[in-house]
Design an enzyme around this catalytic site. Structure first.
Site, PDB file in Angstrom:
ATOM      1  N   CYS A 196       0.230  57.281  41.566  1.00 38.65           N
ATOM      2  CA  CYS A 196      -0.756  57.451  42.643  1.00 38.65           C
ATOM      3  C   CYS A 196      -2.165  57.606  42.091  1.00 38.65           C
ATOM      4  CB  CYS A 196      -0.393  58.658  43.500  1.00 38.65           C
ATOM      5  SG  CYS A 196       1.118  58.419  44.468  1.00 38.65           S
ATOM      6  N   ASP A 238      -8.269  49.674  67.850  1.00 38.53           N
ATOM      7  CA  ASP A 238      -7.619  50.222  69.038  1.00 38.53           C
ATOM      8  C   ASP A 238      -6.683  51.371  68.703  1.00 38.53           C
ATOM      9  OD1 ASP A 238      -5.638  48.827  67.718  1.00 38.53           O
ATOM     10  OD2 ASP A 238      -5.088  47.546  69.421  1.00 38.53           O
TER      11      ASP A 238
END
Length: 224
Positions: A48, A140
């Protein structure tokens, strides 16, 4: 029972969380932008760390596409701040936010990010699963794409950028992108668009690839 996760078309949970840049409400953070949420098992994990460095390096490219990035992990904000000092991670100030998931307000919402395919029993304490996830949301606030990686496989940020380009193009144009498509390549006309309308909509031309079946459904046009 396993907890269901987000499905394509679902609205993003509007969780609240502490981040390296203050407290946020997720929908407010997104505003009218596209958004990418990356989940991480913990801070200071080797794979990560390389991903956050790559995300920071590509921050200008995501910004050009009106995409906001946020990383989700279970550790404290102080840990996030220390983690962001790793060479390459914090290079672009303001480009990436690390979000603290374990907050009472929004716990049910963040569980939807930690259990996308029901791989963790709901009886367990809330922790991020031993895998890495990518969620892409449109303006949206609806989920447009999700990818689940094992923790041992680093995410491909060139592919994430390519996917964003495809999602944004196909959201506003009546086209689809074929296999291995890259920006600038020809695109496919969606099957629901009649030929006559396609000719008007794509003045650069529409060409059909011949198939053994004789069916003419592989229609291509230069990228609009």
């Amino acid at each position: 029972a396993a907890m269901p996760g987000l499905l394509l078309g679902d609205e993003a949970p509007n969780f609240e969380a502490e981040t390296t840049q203050g407290r946020i409400r997720f929908h407010d953070f997104l505003g009218d932008s596209w958004g990418i949420l990356f989940s991480h098992p913990r801070d200071f994990t080797p794979v990560c760390t390389t991903e956050l460095g790559r995300a920071a390096k590509l921050a200008p490219e995501f910004s050009k596409r009106n995409v906001k990035m946020i990383a989700l992990s279970i550790d404290s904000v102080q840990d996030h701040l220390s983690w962001s000092k790793v060479r390459g991670v914090g290079r672009h100030k303001g480009s990436l936010r690390c979000c603290l998931a374990l907050k009472a307000r929004g716990k049910a919402h963040t569980e939807q990010y930690s259990r996308p395919v029901g791989q963790i029993s709901s009886a367990q304490p809330l922790t991020l699963s031993p895998c890495a996830q990518v969620f892409i949301f449109g303006p949206d606030k609806k989920l447009k794409l999700s990818i689940l990686y094992p923790a041992t496989t680093g995410r491909n940020f060139d592919e994430i950028l390519r996917v964003v380009d495809s999602l944004q193009l196909t959201a506003y144009k009546k086209v689809a992108t074929p296999v291995d498509w890259k920006p600038g390549d020809s695109v496919m006309v969606v099957p629901t668009l009649p030929d006559e309308e396609a000719k008007k909509l794509f003045p650069k031309g529409v060409f059909t690839k011949g198939l053994p079946s004789g069916k003419k459904y592989l229609r291509y046009t230069p990228q609009p």
